[in-house]
Design a protein around this motif. Structure first.
Motif, PDB file in Angstrom:
ATOM      1  N   LEU A  55     -70.514  74.504 141.838  1.00 33.47           N
ATOM      2  CA  LEU A  55     -69.455  75.338 142.390  1.00 33.47           C
ATOM      3  C   LEU A  55     -70.114  76.343 143.322  1.00 33.47           C
ATOM      4  O   LEU A  55     -71.077  76.997 142.939  1.00 33.47           O
ATOM      5  CB  LEU A  55     -68.709  76.089 141.279  1.00 33.47           C
ATOM      6  N   ALA A  99     -67.542  80.642 147.410  1.00 35.02           N
ATOM      7  CA  ALA A  99     -66.159  80.187 147.539  1.00 35.02           C
ATOM      8  C   ALA A  99     -65.256  80.725 146.427  1.00 35.02           C
ATOM      9  O   ALA A  99     -64.093  80.363 146.360  1.00 35.02           O
ATOM     10  CB  ALA A  99     -66.110  78.662 147.555  1.00 35.02           C
ATOM     11  N   VAL A 100     -65.779  81.589 145.571  1.00 36.30           N
ATOM     12  CA  VAL A 100     -64.956  82.153 144.503  1.00 36.30           C
ATOM     13  C   VAL A 100     -63.810  82.928 145.125  1.00 36.30           C
ATOM     14  O   VAL A 100     -64.019  83.802 145.960  1.00 36.30           O
ATOM     15  CB  VAL A 100     -65.786  83.083 143.588  1.00 36.30           C
ATOM     16  N   SER A 101     -62.593  82.570 144.757  1.00 35.23           N
ATOM     17  CA  SER A 101     -61.418  83.271 145.262  1.00 35.23           C
ATOM     18  C   SER A 101     -61.209  84.583 144.517  1.00 35.23           C
ATOM     19  O   SER A 101     -60.917  85.603 145.107  1.00 35.23           O
ATOM     20  CB  SER A 101     -60.167  82.410 145.090  1.00 35.23           C
ATOM     21  N   ARG A 151     -62.018  81.984 139.554  1.00 32.10           N
ATOM     22  CA  ARG A 151     -61.134  80.988 140.172  1.00 32.10           C
ATOM     23  C   ARG A 151     -61.665  80.591 141.533  1.00 32.10           C
ATOM     24  O   ARG A 151     -62.032  81.436 142.347  1.00 32.10           O
ATOM     25  CB  ARG A 151     -59.730  81.567 140.328  1.00 32.10           C
ATOM     26  N   TRP A 152     -61.725  79.294 141.728  1.00 35.23           N
ATOM     27  CA  TRP A 152     -61.984  78.703 143.024  1.00 35.23           C
ATOM     28  C   TRP A 152     -60.669  78.096 143.479  1.00 35.23           C
ATOM     29  O   TRP A 152     -59.694  78.094 142.738  1.00 35.23           O
ATOM     30  CB  TRP A 152     -63.059  77.613 142.918  1.00 35.23           C
ATOM     31  N   THR A 153     -60.616  77.537 144.664  1.00 37.20           N
ATOM     32  CA  THR A 153     -59.381  76.962 145.172  1.00 37.20           C
ATOM     33  C   THR A 153     -58.807  75.924 144.224  1.00 37.20           C
ATOM     34  O   THR A 153     -57.616  75.915 143.949  1.00 37.20           O
ATOM     35  CB  THR A 153     -59.611  76.318 146.555  1.00 37.20           C
TER      36      THR A 153
END
Length: 165
Positions: free
Chosen positions: A12, A16-18, A91-93
């Motif tokens: 992961l 890119a972690v939202s 949370r990622w996408t």
């Protein structure tokens, strides 16, 4: 089915972690309720309320295991000491990860049981059943303890839950 336990998170991209949130949990069983409330509030903020039941069950099991197995009853607790268990939600996408950090360096142990009416001993079985993957790893660097995590796949915006790929 539940082996191997010791595995790192799937690849992961940290950049890119939202969203991410964490909370410290005290060494008492009431902390499981605190973890559920924290999870509910966080998933509501992230517009992921539809995943609450599965995620909450898994969070409850991971926190209960940390409190029951990673913190022996005779472990001294010093005033002002950082709470020994911490819940992280990331949370990622397309993915949500729930991770529980505890001070024990002992690996999680699955129990083989055919007694599905038993009131304990099925925690990791439930984590495996309700998440899309899980594992654990020791803390890196000078930090002791371990992290036990569970991964949930999320739907893309506008994606049908039962669409064929």
């Amino acid at each position: 089915m539940l082996e191997p336990l010791r595995q790192g998170l799937p690849p992961l991209d940290p950049a890119a972690v939202s969203d991410a949130a964490s909370c410290a949990l005290p060494a008492r069983y009431e902390a499981v309720g605190d973890a559920r409330r924290f999870t509910r509030g966080t998933l509501d903020q992230w517009d992921l309320s539809d995943r609450f039941d599965d995620v909450c069950l898994v969070v409850s099991e991971l926190v209960t295991n940390a409190l029951r197995h990673a913190l022996p009853a005779n472990t001294p607790r010093l005033p002002g000491q950082e709470p020994p268990v911490r819940l992280h939600l990331m949370r990622w996408t397309e993915r949500l990860v729930c991770a529980v950090r505890d001070p024990s360096e002992e690996s999680p142990v699955t129990r083989e049981t055919d007694d599905f009416s038993a009131e304990s001993g099925r925690g990791l079985f439930l984590v495996d059943s309700f998440s899309d993957g899980w594992g654990w790893h020791p803390m890196a660097g000078g930090l002791g303890g371990k992290v036990v995590w569970a991964l949930f796949r999320l739907q893309r915006a506008g994606e049908c839950p039962h669409s064929a790929d």
